[in-house]
Design a protein around this motif. Sequence first.
Motif, PDB file in Angstrom:
ATOM      1  N   PHE A  32       0.861  -1.176   0.000  1.00  0.00           N
ATOM      2  CA  PHE A  32       0.000   0.000   0.000  1.00  0.00           C
ATOM      3  C   PHE A  32       0.902   1.232   0.000  1.00  0.00           C
ATOM      4  N   LEU A  33       0.621   2.210  -0.871  1.00  0.00           N
ATOM      5  CA  LEU A  33       1.370   3.464  -0.903  1.00  0.00           C
ATOM      6  C   LEU A  33       0.546   4.557  -0.245  1.00  0.00           C
ATOM      7  N   SER A  34       1.184   5.341   0.590  1.00  0.00           N
ATOM      8  CA  SER A  34       0.522   6.434   1.284  1.00  0.00           C
ATOM      9  C   SER A  34       1.150   7.764   0.851  1.00  0.00           C
ATOM     10  N   ASP A  35       0.333   8.770   0.632  1.00  0.00           N
ATOM     11  CA  ASP A  35       0.739  10.131   0.244  1.00  0.00           C
ATOM     12  C   ASP A  35       1.288  10.234  -1.174  1.00  0.00           C
ATOM     13  N   ASN A  36       1.147   9.201  -1.981  1.00  0.00           N
ATOM     14  CA  ASN A  36       1.652   9.270  -3.350  1.00  0.00           C
ATOM     15  C   ASN A  36       0.857  10.250  -4.207  1.00  0.00           C
ATOM     16  N   LEU A  37      -0.441  10.327  -4.027  1.00  0.00           N
ATOM     17  CA  LEU A  37      -1.237  11.258  -4.831  1.00  0.00           C
ATOM     18  C   LEU A  37      -0.967  12.706  -4.444  1.00  0.00           C
ATOM     19  N   THR A  41       0.634  15.512  -7.015  1.00  0.00           N
ATOM     20  CA  THR A  41      -0.013  16.795  -7.241  1.00  0.00           C
ATOM     21  C   THR A  41       0.956  17.952  -7.008  1.00  0.00           C
ATOM     22  N   ASP A  42       1.757  17.871  -5.947  1.00  0.00           N
ATOM     23  CA  ASP A  42       2.714  18.926  -5.618  1.00  0.00           C
ATOM     24  C   ASP A  42       3.995  18.299  -5.074  1.00  0.00           C
ATOM     25  N   PRO A  43       4.975  18.031  -5.943  1.00  0.00           N
ATOM     26  CA  PRO A  43       6.205  17.360  -5.516  1.00  0.00           C
ATOM     27  C   PRO A  43       7.019  18.143  -4.488  1.00  0.00           C
ATOM     28  N   LEU A  44       6.801  19.448  -4.390  1.00  0.00           N
ATOM     29  CA  LEU A  44       7.584  20.252  -3.458  1.00  0.00           C
ATOM     30  C   LEU A  44       7.244  19.980  -1.998  1.00  0.00           C
ATOM     31  N   VAL A  45       6.123  19.334  -1.725  1.00  0.00           N
ATOM     32  CA  VAL A  45       5.746  19.039  -0.336  1.00  0.00           C
ATOM     33  C   VAL A  45       6.276  17.688   0.139  1.00  0.00           C
ATOM     34  N   SER A  46       7.045  17.017  -0.684  1.00  0.00           N
ATOM     35  CA  SER A  46       7.524  15.677  -0.348  1.00  0.00           C
ATOM     36  C   SER A  46       8.277  15.644   0.979  1.00  0.00           C
ATOM     37  N   HIS A  47       9.216  16.552   1.166  1.00  0.00           N
ATOM     38  CA  HIS A  47       9.977  16.556   2.416  1.00  0.00           C
ATOM     39  C   HIS A  47       9.102  16.956   3.593  1.00  0.00           C
ATOM     40  N   ALA A  48       8.164  17.848   3.364  1.00  0.00           N
ATOM     41  CA  ALA A  48       7.311  18.338   4.453  1.00  0.00           C
ATOM     42  C   ALA A  48       6.412  17.238   5.034  1.00  0.00           C
ATOM     43  N   ILE A  49       5.936  16.338   4.179  1.00  0.00           N
ATOM     44  CA  ILE A  49       5.027  15.298   4.662  1.00  0.00           C
ATOM     45  C   ILE A  49       5.717  13.942   4.832  1.00  0.00           C
ATOM     46  N   GLY A  50       7.019  13.920   4.618  1.00  0.00           N
ATOM     47  CA  GLY A  50       7.760  12.675   4.855  1.00  0.00           C
ATOM     48  C   GLY A  50       7.835  11.745   3.669  1.00  0.00           C
ATOM     49  N   GLY A  51       7.554  12.226   2.472  1.00  0.00           N
ATOM     50  CA  GLY A  51       7.668  11.415   1.274  1.00  0.00           C
ATOM     51  C   GLY A  51       6.547  10.410   1.099  1.00  0.00           C
ATOM     52  N   VAL A  52       6.684   9.591   0.069  1.00  0.00           N
ATOM     53  CA  VAL A  52       5.728   8.516  -0.197  1.00  0.00           C
ATOM     54  C   VAL A  52       6.092   7.350   0.713  1.00  0.00           C
ATOM     55  N   LYS A  53       5.120   6.888   1.488  1.00  0.00           N
ATOM     56  CA  LYS A  53       5.367   5.780   2.407  1.00  0.00           C
ATOM     57  C   LYS A  53       4.950   4.469   1.767  1.00  0.00           C
ATOM     58  N   LEU A  54       5.862   3.515   1.744  1.00  0.00           N
ATOM     59  CA  LEU A  54       5.588   2.177   1.220  1.00  0.00           C
ATOM     60  C   LEU A  54       5.268   1.298   2.417  1.00  0.00           C
ATOM     61  N   LYS A  55       4.055   0.771   2.447  1.00  0.00           N
ATOM     62  CA  LYS A  55       3.590  -0.022   3.583  1.00  0.00           C
ATOM     63  C   LYS A  55       3.261  -1.434   3.132  1.00  0.00           C
ATOM     64  N   VAL A  56       3.575  -2.387   3.995  1.00  0.00           N
ATOM     65  CA  VAL A  56       3.247  -3.797   3.753  1.00  0.00           C
ATOM     66  C   VAL A  56       2.564  -4.344   4.997  1.00  0.00           C
ATOM     67  N   LEU A  57       1.908  -5.467   4.845  1.00  0.00           N
ATOM     68  CA  LEU A  57       1.301  -6.127   6.011  1.00  0.00           C
ATOM     69  C   LEU A  57       2.388  -6.480   7.011  1.00  0.00           C
TER      70      LEU A  57
END
Length: 137
Positions: A32-37, A41-57
């Motif tokens: 599951f990917l979190s915050d990818n959308l 939409t706005d790549p400049l916020v990547s560092h602010a929100i901690g990037g795209v999180k890759l989650k597994v069970l």
Amino acid sequence: MSNRFKTIARFQYSTEAQIVKGRLEAEGIQVFLSDNLTIDTDPLVSHAIGGVKLKVLSKQALRAQHILESISKYSIDDEGQTMVCPNCKGQKIALFSTIKDAKSLFWFIFGVLFSSLPFYMKHKYRCELCQTEFNIK
């Protein structure tokens, strides 16, 4: 416990996360990917929100970590061999973009002012061990 997701990696861009997600799913791991959308939409916020999180069970987290560790994060040459630093012979070589001359500075400012893509950018390689910057011959 088995239905909980655990974050095992973070990526600056969603394209990197999508590639790893595909590899893990090919191995039968639910991803599951979190915050990818948001970052798409706005790549400049990547560092602010901690990037795209890759989650597994949670029950698949250890297996997923082993697969992630097997994926090389560093640069390879045209023959598929890991690049080597000319200074320290280290193999932790990363590609980066630089603005060190007037031409690249001009195009960077032009891109910022007119919201366009950069037309000129120099790419170099940097050793993460000794910080040596070099070009490929």
